[in-house]
Motif scaffolding. Structure first.
Motif, mmCIF file in Angstrom:
data_model
loop_
_atom_site.group_PDB
_atom_site.id
_atom_site.type_symbol
_atom_site.label_atom_id
_atom_site.label_comp_id
_atom_site.label_asym_id
_atom_site.label_seq_id
_atom_site.Cartn_x
_atom_site.Cartn_y
_atom_site.Cartn_z
ATOM 1 N N ARG A 84 -3.484 4.743 -4.419
ATOM 2 C CA ARG A 84 -4.445 3.503 -4.557
ATOM 3 C C ARG A 84 -3.528 2.401 -3.898
ATOM 4 N N ASN A 85 -4.379 1.285 -3.582
ATOM 5 C CA ASN A 85 -3.589 0.204 -2.746
ATOM 6 C C ASN A 85 -2.939 -0.529 -3.860
ATOM 7 N N ARG A 86 -1.946 -0.348 -4.416
ATOM 8 C CA ARG A 86 -1.365 -1.271 -5.728
ATOM 9 C C ARG A 86 -0.048 -0.650 -5.939
ATOM 10 N N LEU A 87 0.701 -1.385 -6.445
ATOM 11 C CA LEU A 87 1.954 -0.916 -6.997
ATOM 12 C C LEU A 87 1.784 0.253 -7.968
ATOM 13 N N ARG A 237 -3.630 -4.373 -15.052
ATOM 14 C CA ARG A 237 -3.693 -4.186 -13.659
ATOM 15 C C ARG A 237 -3.542 -5.151 -12.808
ATOM 16 N N ALA A 238 -3.631 -6.466 -13.248
ATOM 17 C CA ALA A 238 -2.971 -7.601 -12.585
ATOM 18 C C ALA A 238 -1.638 -7.526 -12.218
ATOM 19 N N ALA A 239 -0.857 -6.900 -13.061
ATOM 20 C CA ALA A 239 0.522 -6.829 -12.835
ATOM 21 C C ALA A 239 0.992 -5.880 -11.670
ATOM 22 N N LYS A 240 -0.163 -4.824 -11.578
ATOM 23 C CA LYS A 240 0.249 -3.828 -10.251
ATOM 24 C C LYS A 240 -0.057 -4.473 -8.830
ATOM 25 N N LYS A 241 -0.669 -5.646 -8.987
ATOM 26 C CA LYS A 241 -0.902 -6.492 -7.703
ATOM 27 C C LYS A 241 -0.143 -7.696 -7.789
ATOM 28 N N ALA A 242 0.337 -8.190 -8.500
ATOM 29 C CA ALA A 242 1.063 -9.395 -8.510
ATOM 30 C C ALA A 242 2.010 -9.639 -7.515
ATOM 31 N N ASP A 243 2.035 -10.769 -6.797
ATOM 32 C CA ASP A 243 3.024 -11.093 -5.755
ATOM 33 C C ASP A 243 3.442 -10.134 -4.714
ATOM 34 N N ARG A 244 2.383 -9.166 -4.555
ATOM 35 C CA ARG A 244 2.863 -8.175 -3.377
ATOM 36 C C ARG A 244 1.471 -8.371 -2.504
ATOM 37 N N VAL A 245 1.793 -8.276 -1.286
ATOM 38 C CA VAL A 245 0.749 -8.173 -0.343
ATOM 39 C C VAL A 245 1.099 -6.745 0.437
ATOM 40 N N PRO A 246 -0.226 -5.874 0.700
ATOM 41 C CA PRO A 246 0.185 -4.413 1.346
ATOM 42 C C PRO A 246 0.787 -4.970 2.546
ATOM 43 N N PRO A 247 1.692 -3.788 2.729
ATOM 44 C CA PRO A 247 2.118 -3.768 4.341
ATOM 45 C C PRO A 247 0.967 -3.587 5.296
ATOM 46 N N PRO A 248 1.157 -4.097 6.515
ATOM 47 C CA PRO A 248 0.204 -4.239 7.548
ATOM 48 C C PRO A 248 -0.282 -2.720 7.955
ATOM 49 N N GLY A 249 -1.500 -2.678 7.831
ATOM 50 C CA GLY A 249 -2.213 -1.335 8.005
ATOM 51 C C GLY A 249 -2.565 -0.686 6.887
ATOM 52 N N ARG A 250 -2.048 -0.859 5.693
ATOM 53 C CA ARG A 250 -1.963 -0.122 4.597
ATOM 54 C C ARG A 250 -3.432 -0.076 4.050
ATOM 55 N N ASN A 251 -4.239 -0.804 4.212
ATOM 56 C CA ASN A 251 -5.597 -0.856 3.616
ATOM 57 C C ASN A 251 -6.289 -0.013 4.416
ATOM 58 N N TRP A 253 -5.311 2.607 6.361
ATOM 59 C CA TRP A 253 -4.516 3.913 6.019
ATOM 60 C C TRP A 253 -4.980 4.689 4.571
ATOM 61 N N MET A 254 -4.935 3.842 3.712
ATOM 62 C CA MET A 254 -5.432 4.378 2.278
ATOM 63 C C MET A 254 -6.871 4.709 2.298
ATOM 64 N N ALA A 255 -7.847 4.021 2.956
ATOM 65 C CA ALA A 255 -9.146 4.582 2.871
ATOM 66 C C ALA A 255 -9.118 5.760 3.818
ATOM 67 N N VAL A 256 -8.604 6.091 4.722
ATOM 68 C CA VAL A 256 -8.497 7.207 5.464
ATOM 69 C C VAL A 256 -7.957 8.201 4.733
ATOM 70 N N ARG A 257 -6.814 7.950 3.830
ATOM 71 C CA ARG A 257 -6.197 8.909 3.197
ATOM 72 C C ARG A 257 -7.261 9.491 2.026
ATOM 73 N N ARG A 258 -7.933 8.355 1.533
ATOM 74 C CA ARG A 258 -8.722 8.776 0.134
ATOM 75 C C ARG A 258 -10.067 9.663 0.833
ATOM 76 N N GLY A 259 -10.488 9.406 1.903
ATOM 77 C CA GLY A 259 -11.408 10.097 2.634
ATOM 78 C C GLY A 259 -11.106 11.407 2.821
ATOM 79 N N LEU A 260 -9.963 11.922 3.480
ATOM 80 C CA LEU A 260 -9.447 13.270 3.737
ATOM 81 C C LEU A 260 -9.081 13.831 2.299
ATOM 82 N N GLU A 261 -8.770 13.293 1.227
ATOM 83 C CA GLU A 261 -8.529 13.658 -0.157
ATOM 84 C C GLU A 261 -10.080 14.389 -0.542
ATOM 85 N N ARG A 262 -10.849 13.448 -0.454
ATOM 86 C CA ARG A 262 -12.218 13.767 -0.684
ATOM 87 C C ARG A 262 -12.593 15.088 0.017
#
Length: 308
Positions: A84-87, A237-251, A253-262
């Protein structure tokens, strides 16, 4: 479908082995939950063993020591969640660590099969008969999901047979929750081999065959439900996203990965024969007589990010 090595009227048990043991994960600060587990599962025909969970609040070092992992995003996260796209939080690692300890303990035992329980698991009517039927008949799966968070209605599934008064199915839709599942020794070893240093909540890992290659089946409707007690390991849940910006391209990649998992989940459910999906039918989620006392089970599950 591959052949199941079992015979009517016999228990699928290795020579000298015992068919089934129950392993329940429980924190020392939750003796009330252990009493509830003993009340629900202690009088069944199979031995019940307590697995002492590790408390992230009191002993974070011991949580990290289970897999020898560093805390890369102090004070509360190990790094980015692989699913998932969080910590991925220390409390989620503590939950996963409890399951890892249960898998290890099961493999050290003489049992052919294990049922892993979290301490908010509550058996429903038909639990014992369904488990006895699985052991007697044998079953074409490595892990059998016995529980999921409450959902009304049904999901698409492929029916494989019956277990007591329950349907034995391969679900085409995953459901969060790892409060109760049955597994073989092969499955426990494979899970330990594949989890490695993957930062992923326990149930996301369990119910995504792309990560471990194991066959998963479900009982429909569930034979175990969560009690609805508030989570003792939750992280906001807010703590999992606090003060952290996903690395470039992660959004992306995670969408592709979740699609492949499905796609791989569907591939696994159909034994690599996707045309079997034409035979899918609706399979009930929760038992008809289940009364959801409140919405806490769903809320707690979501807060733990096990599939929220």
């Amino acid at each position: 479908m591959s052949m199941v090595v079992s015979f009517p009227g016999t228990v699928n048990s290795a020579s000298g082995g015992r068919p089934l043991g129950l392993f329940a994960i429980n924190l020392d600060r939750s003796p009330d939950r252990w009493r509830q587990i003993e009340a629900g599962f202690g009088s069944l025909p199979w031995p019940l063993q307590r697995i002492a969970g590790i408390d992230a609040r009191l002993d974070p070092a011991s949580v990290l020591a289970v897999r020898r992992l560093p805390l890369r995003v102090p004070p509360n996260a190990l790094g980015w969640n692989a699913h998932r796209n969080r910590l991925f939080m220390l409390t989620e690692e503590a939950c996963l660590a409890g399951h890892i300890l249960a898998w290890r303990t099961f493999l050290e035992s003489e049992f052919d099969h294990g049922i892993i329980l979290e301490d908010d698991a509550v058996p429903q009517q038909g639990f014992e008969a369904a488990i006895e039927a699985l052991l007697r008949q044998g079953f074409d799966a490595d892990i059998v999901k016995l529980e999921g968070i409450y959902r009304p209605g049904a999901r698409k599934a492929l029916r494989l047979g019956n277990a007591g008064d329950r349907a034995f199915v391969r679900s085409l839709r995953p459901c969060s929750g790892a409060a109760a599942y049955m597994l073989t020794r092969k499955a426990a070893q494979r899970l330990l081999d594949r989890i490695g240093d993957v930062l992923m909540p326990a149930d996301d890992f369990l119910w995504a065959p792309s990560w471990h290659g194991l066959k998963i089946a479900d009982l429909s409707p569930w034979v175990v439900m969560q009690s609805g007690a508030a989570s003792v390991i939750a992280t906001d849940r807010a703590a999992k996203k606090a003060d952290r910006v996903p690395p470039p391209g992660r959004n992306v990649w995670m969408a592709v990965r979740r699609g492949l998992e499905r796609l791989l989940l569907l591939w696994s459910a159909t034994d690599g024969k996707p045309w079997k999906m034409a035979n899918a039918a609706l399979a009930q989620w929760a038992p008809n007589d289940y009364i959801k006392m409140n919405s806490q089970a769903v809320t707690a599950e979501d807060r733990r990010s096990k599939n929220g």
